[in-house]
Design a protein around this motif. Structure first.
Motif, PDB file in Angstrom:
ATOM      1  N   THR A 176       0.843  -1.188   0.000  1.00 54.10           N
ATOM      2  CA  THR A 176       0.000   0.000   0.000  1.00 54.10           C
ATOM      3  C   THR A 176       0.875   1.233   0.000  1.00 54.10           C
ATOM      4  OG1 THR A 176      -0.074  -0.013   2.407  1.00 54.10           O
ATOM      5  CG2 THR A 176      -1.814  -1.221   1.259  1.00 54.10           C
ATOM      6  N   PRO A 177       0.380   2.382  -0.498  1.00 57.29           N
ATOM      7  CA  PRO A 177       1.217   3.574  -0.568  1.00 57.29           C
ATOM      8  C   PRO A 177       1.758   4.006   0.783  1.00 57.29           C
ATOM      9  CG  PRO A 177      -0.775   3.819  -1.900  1.00 57.29           C
ATOM     10  CD  PRO A 177      -0.936   2.561  -1.132  1.00 57.29           C
ATOM     11  N   SER A 178       1.017   3.654   1.890  1.00 54.54           N
ATOM     12  CA  SER A 178       1.441   4.099   3.218  1.00 54.54           C
ATOM     13  C   SER A 178       2.439   3.141   3.862  1.00 54.54           C
ATOM     14  CB  SER A 178       0.212   4.258   4.127  1.00 54.54           C
ATOM     15  OG  SER A 178      -0.475   3.026   4.241  1.00 54.54           O
ATOM     16  N   ALA A 179       2.610   1.939   3.262  1.00 55.57           N
ATOM     17  CA  ALA A 179       3.507   0.958   3.855  1.00 55.57           C
ATOM     18  C   ALA A 179       4.951   1.398   3.675  1.00 55.57           C
ATOM     19  CB  ALA A 179       3.278  -0.407   3.228  1.00 55.57           C
ATOM     20  N   LYS A 180       5.701   1.354   4.773  1.00 52.55           N
ATOM     21  CA  LYS A 180       7.102   1.745   4.720  1.00 52.55           C
ATOM     22  C   LYS A 180       7.941   0.529   4.396  1.00 52.55           C
ATOM     23  CE  LYS A 180      10.802   3.917   7.387  1.00 52.55           C
ATOM     24  NZ  LYS A 180      11.185   4.541   8.672  1.00 52.55           N
ATOM     25  N   ILE A 181       8.863   0.694   3.468  1.00 52.99           N
ATOM     26  CA  ILE A 181       9.735  -0.402   3.062  1.00 52.99           C
ATOM     27  C   ILE A 181      10.992  -0.373   3.928  1.00 52.99           C
ATOM     28  CG2 ILE A 181      11.086  -1.373   1.187  1.00 52.99           C
ATOM     29  CD1 ILE A 181       9.141  -0.165  -0.764  1.00 52.99           C
ATOM     30  N   HIS A 182      11.206  -1.451   4.671  1.00 52.35           N
ATOM     31  CA  HIS A 182      12.441  -1.605   5.451  1.00 52.35           C
ATOM     32  C   HIS A 182      13.364  -2.526   4.666  1.00 52.35           C
ATOM     33  CE1 HIS A 182      11.016   0.501   9.017  1.00 52.35           C
ATOM     34  NE2 HIS A 182       9.873  -0.139   8.879  1.00 52.35           N
ATOM     35  N   VAL A 183      14.324  -1.940   4.008  1.00 55.79           N
ATOM     36  CA  VAL A 183      15.193  -2.704   3.105  1.00 55.79           C
ATOM     37  C   VAL A 183      16.212  -3.500   3.908  1.00 55.79           C
ATOM     38  CG1 VAL A 183      16.784  -2.551   1.160  1.00 55.79           C
ATOM     39  CG2 VAL A 183      14.879  -0.942   1.339  1.00 55.79           C
TER      40      VAL A 183
ATOM     41  N   LEU B 284      14.126 -13.313  -0.174  1.00 52.67           N
ATOM     42  CA  LEU B 284      15.197 -12.348   0.055  1.00 52.67           C
ATOM     43  C   LEU B 284      15.274 -11.318  -1.063  1.00 52.67           C
ATOM     44  CD1 LEU B 284      18.142 -14.527   1.425  1.00 52.67           C
ATOM     45  CD2 LEU B 284      16.706 -12.915   2.675  1.00 52.67           C
ATOM     46  N   CYS B 285      14.929 -11.725  -2.294  1.00 47.23           N
ATOM     47  CA  CYS B 285      14.982 -10.779  -3.410  1.00 47.23           C
ATOM     48  C   CYS B 285      14.011  -9.626  -3.215  1.00 47.23           C
ATOM     49  CB  CYS B 285      14.697 -11.501  -4.729  1.00 47.23           C
ATOM     50  SG  CYS B 285      13.131 -12.384  -4.770  1.00 47.23           S
ATOM     51  N   VAL B 286      12.926  -9.864  -2.487  1.00 46.12           N
ATOM     52  CA  VAL B 286      11.970  -8.797  -2.173  1.00 46.12           C
ATOM     53  C   VAL B 286      12.464  -7.971  -0.997  1.00 46.12           C
ATOM     54  CG1 VAL B 286       9.569  -8.275  -1.549  1.00 46.12           C
ATOM     55  CG2 VAL B 286      10.075 -10.210  -3.053  1.00 46.12           C
ATOM     56  N   ASP B 287      13.044  -8.656   0.008  1.00 47.65           N
ATOM     57  CA  ASP B 287      13.481  -7.955   1.222  1.00 47.65           C
ATOM     58  C   ASP B 287      14.595  -6.949   0.937  1.00 47.65           C
ATOM     59  OD1 ASP B 287      11.668  -9.440   2.639  1.00 47.65           O
ATOM     60  OD2 ASP B 287      13.124 -10.926   3.338  1.00 47.65           O
ATOM     61  N   VAL B 288      15.467  -7.246  -0.033  1.00 42.90           N
ATOM     62  CA  VAL B 288      16.610  -6.365  -0.298  1.00 42.90           C
ATOM     63  C   VAL B 288      16.291  -5.310  -1.354  1.00 42.90           C
ATOM     64  CG1 VAL B 288      18.238  -8.183   0.316  1.00 42.90           C
ATOM     65  CG2 VAL B 288      17.589  -7.857  -2.082  1.00 42.90           C
ATOM     66  N   CYS B 289      15.133  -5.370  -1.991  1.00 40.52           N
ATOM     67  CA  CYS B 289      14.813  -4.439  -3.071  1.00 40.52           C
ATOM     68  C   CYS B 289      14.480  -3.059  -2.514  1.00 40.52           C
ATOM     69  CB  CYS B 289      13.636  -4.963  -3.893  1.00 40.52           C
ATOM     70  SG  CYS B 289      13.157  -3.864  -5.249  1.00 40.52           S
ATOM     71  N   PRO B 290      15.160  -2.005  -2.936  1.00 39.18           N
ATOM     72  CA  PRO B 290      14.883  -0.662  -2.400  1.00 39.18           C
ATOM     73  C   PRO B 290      13.532  -0.100  -2.830  1.00 39.18           C
ATOM     74  CG  PRO B 290      16.522  -0.554  -4.144  1.00 39.18           C
ATOM     75  CD  PRO B 290      16.298  -1.998  -3.866  1.00 39.18           C
ATOM     76  N   THR B 291      12.917  -0.681  -3.871  1.00 36.45           N
ATOM     77  CA  THR B 291      11.580  -0.217  -4.275  1.00 36.45           C
ATOM     78  C   THR B 291      10.494  -1.208  -3.884  1.00 36.45           C
ATOM     79  OG1 THR B 291      11.888  -1.165  -6.491  1.00 36.45           O
ATOM     80  CG2 THR B 291      12.465   1.155  -6.182  1.00 36.45           C
ATOM     81  N   GLY B 292      10.865  -2.319  -3.235  1.00 34.30           N
ATOM     82  CA  GLY B 292       9.887  -3.242  -2.676  1.00 34.30           C
ATOM     83  C   GLY B 292       9.169  -4.117  -3.679  1.00 34.30           C
ATOM     84  N   ILE B 293       9.764  -4.388  -4.850  1.00 33.34           N
ATOM     85  CA  ILE B 293       9.088  -5.209  -5.850  1.00 33.34           C
ATOM     86  C   ILE B 293       9.600  -6.646  -5.790  1.00 33.34           C
ATOM     87  CG2 ILE B 293       8.750  -3.230  -7.370  1.00 33.34           C
ATOM     88  CD1 ILE B 293      10.999  -4.401  -9.132  1.00 33.34           C
ATOM     89  N   ASP B 294       8.858  -7.536  -6.426  1.00 38.10           N
ATOM     90  CA  ASP B 294       9.260  -8.929  -6.554  1.00 38.10           C
ATOM     91  C   ASP B 294       9.690  -9.152  -7.993  1.00 38.10           C
ATOM     92  OD1 ASP B 294       9.581 -11.657  -6.594  1.00 38.10           O
ATOM     93  OD2 ASP B 294       7.753 -12.093  -5.450  1.00 38.10           O
ATOM     94  N   ILE B 295      10.982  -9.299  -8.220  1.00 39.61           N
ATOM     95  CA  ILE B 295      11.509  -9.431  -9.576  1.00 39.61           C
ATOM     96  C   ILE B 295      11.014 -10.696 -10.244  1.00 39.61           C
ATOM     97  CG2 ILE B 295      13.623 -10.661  -8.944  1.00 39.61           C
ATOM     98  CD1 ILE B 295      13.234  -7.829 -11.556  1.00 39.61           C
ATOM     99  N   ARG B 296      10.530 -11.669  -9.455  1.00 38.62           N
ATOM    100  CA  ARG B 296      10.032 -12.911 -10.027  1.00 38.62           C
ATOM    101  C   ARG B 296       8.721 -12.722 -10.788  1.00 38.62           C
ATOM    102  NH1 ARG B 296      10.212 -16.242  -4.510  1.00 38.62           N
ATOM    103  NH2 ARG B 296       9.265 -14.254  -3.893  1.00 38.62           N
ATOM    104  N   ASN B 297       8.106 -11.569 -10.632  1.00 44.51           N
ATOM    105  CA  ASN B 297       6.878 -11.269 -11.372  1.00 44.51           C
ATOM    106  C   ASN B 297       7.152 -10.678 -12.750  1.00 44.51           C
ATOM    107  OD1 ASN B 297       5.268 -12.132  -9.231  1.00 44.51           O
ATOM    108  ND2 ASN B 297       5.360 -10.126  -8.248  1.00 44.51           N
ATOM    109  N   GLY B 298       8.424 -10.626 -13.147  1.00 42.27           N
ATOM    110  CA  GLY B 298       8.760 -10.133 -14.471  1.00 42.27           C
ATOM    111  C   GLY B 298       9.295  -8.715 -14.436  1.00 42.27           C
TER     112      GLY B 298
END
Length: 485
Positions: free
Chosen positions: A31-38, A278-292
């Motif tokens: 969600t837009p309000s969710a803070k990403i903790h990288v 882990l690929c999601v946890d380390v992403c600075p923009t919070g995306i899942d690269i496995r989705n393409g």
């Protein structure tokens, strides 16, 4: 009571009917309000990013402190309308050179994007560099990503207040340094830092420094990935530069699916992806690269380093996530290195570089403007002489004092001469308003026309005693009119 015909089977029965190879990954959108903790990550690409970011930030702060011939080497002097770059001085009329330079930088970025995607965003973008600096400060004060997430949920206490105040105080200090660093390209750097940190600067100087400090604090401290997701235009039009041979951070779905957790050394029919997330946890923009491929990906390579570490632990081949192209993933032959799109951007880049070279080679170090006396067209002196008055505006565009020789020439009347002194000395960057009187003999007029063309020339010479030109190209000319009775 619902009809039994519409009841869904139990979850266990439903899951049993689904083969592991038919699993569909669930896309979780924050969600837009969710803070990403990288999550902090180490690896080859993270070391490369850290080194490039360190070099970028060091150059940003140190370049204004370099002196050249007693002056700040790089300075946009807005007050004097001059741009100093070591021994080169550009004036407003020379700013086409800067226009070509920025256009060349844009086409260079486009050219790199065709082959390597958004490597600029991941490794050289100032927003990325400053964001990771702020994240590093945050991690050293509040702990790793688990501790930071827990601190967000924890009730306010003395410890939480202390950590938050310390973090924001350091953020503000670094933001203020960034504001000074940016404005130091427009004002003398040493005086600027001293004035800001002793609270003795002028109003507008302080206002501009704090404006950029606040922008830095908000962008790198609070907005972070929102700048890349919603504000940066590059992320929106980057896809038009990609093709099937562009190397981007990509997930090999054919090798990784079906994903699923397992123990080390356990034999399984699942794909190589252990679904560690882990690929999601380390992403600075919070995306899942496995989705393409997604426009939010900045190609920083953090997920590549994280996945390779996991593959090593499980004894699998590396590069399940890697910098690769669509054709490489499909095992299709790579197209020619010189694609039509790449050649187009390369051609545009070469044109811009050529224009920069041409402009610099034709850059004059002298500026001349000739203004006639509008009130009196001519004066008759004695029986045979006629005089015209002019105002010469001569600017020394170099960074050293120079001596100039003024001359006048006319094809119709060779006897036109300058009555006033023809040698002047002008300080660096100074414009001299110099009145000149030109005299001619009426008896030497070629025709009966009331006016004729003459040409003023200003040439830089070695000294008052030595009238030899310094360089042949250090001369400027301008035409005007000489009036007869």
């Amino acid at each position: 009571m619902p009809n039994s015909a519409t009841q869904t089977p139990p979850a266990s029965q439903s899951n049993a009917k689904i083969n592991a190879s038919q699993r569909i990954p669930v896309v979780q959108i924050a969600t837009p309000s969710a803070k990403i903790h990288v999550r902090e990550q180490k690896g080859v690409f993270q070391r490369l990013r850290q080194h490039s970011n360190t070099l970028l930030i060091a150059l940003f702060f140190l370049l204004p402190f370099i002196n050249y011939q007693g002056r700040q080497a790089i300075l946009f002097d807005v007050t004097e309308q001059q741009f100093f770059f070591f021994n080169l001085t550009l004036w407003p009329q020379d700013f086409t050179v800067l226009a070509w330079f920025f256009m060349a930088a844009a086409f260079a970025l486009f050219f790199v994007t065709v082959y390597w995607g958004r490597v600029w965003c991941g490794f050289l973008c100032p927003q990325t560099a400053w964001t990771f600096i702020y994240m590093w400060i945050e991690a050293n004060i509040e702990g790793n990503h688990h501790h930071r997430a827990a601190l967000d949920k924890a009730p306010w206490s003395i410890s939480k207040l202390r950590k938050r105040l310390t973090k924001h105080a350091l953020w503000i200090v670094f933001a203020l340094l960034t504001g000074c660093g940016f404005i130091s390209y427009f004002m003398p750097a040493r005086e600027l830092y001293m004035d800001i940190f002793t609270a003795s600067s002028g109003f507008w100087t302080g206002a501009w420094v704090w404006f950029f400090a606040i922008c830095t604090y908000l962008n790198a401290g609070w907005m972070r990935e929102m700048m890349c997701l919603h504000c940066c235009p590059y992320s929106r039009f980057q896809a038009v530069m990609f093709d099937a041979n562009t190397k981007t951070v990509s997930y090999d779905a054919a090798r990784g699916e079906s994903r699923g957790p397992r123990k080390r050394a356990q034999k399984t029919e699942l794909g190589d992806c252990v679904d560690c997330n882990l690929c999601v946890d380390v992403c600075p923009t919070g995306i899942d690269i496995r989705n393409g491929l997604q426009y939010e990906c900045i190609n920083c390579g953090a997920c590549v380093d994280a996945c390779n570490q996991t593959m090593e632990k499980f004894g699998y081949a590396p590069n399940l996530i890697s910098f690769t192209s669509e054709n490489a993933l499909k095992s299709q032959p790579q197209a020619s290195v010189f694609s039509l799109k790449g050649l187009g951007y390369a051609s545009a880049l070469l044109i811009m570089i050529s224009l920069i070279i041409i402009d610099l080679s034709q850059l004059s170090h002298i500026q001349l403007n000739v203004i006639r006396d509008r009130q009196t067209l001519y004066r008759e002196v004695g029986v045979d002489r006629v005089e015209n008055s002019y105002q010469l505006k001569i600017r020394n565009k170099t960074q050293q004092a120079a001596v100039y020789q003024i001359a006048v020439r006319s094809n119709k009347t060779p006897s036109l001469t300058i009555v006033t002194d023809t040698v002047v000395q002008i300080n660096p960057g100074e414009q001299l308003d110099y009145p000149v009187t030109v005299s001619g003999r009426r008896s030497e007029r070629v025709d009966d026309t009331s006016q004729q063309t003459l040409q003023f020339s200003v040439t830089q010479i070695n000294s008052v005693a030595n009238s030899t030109p310094v360089e042949p190209e250090n001369q400027v000319t301008q035409q005007s009119r000489f009036f007869w009775p």
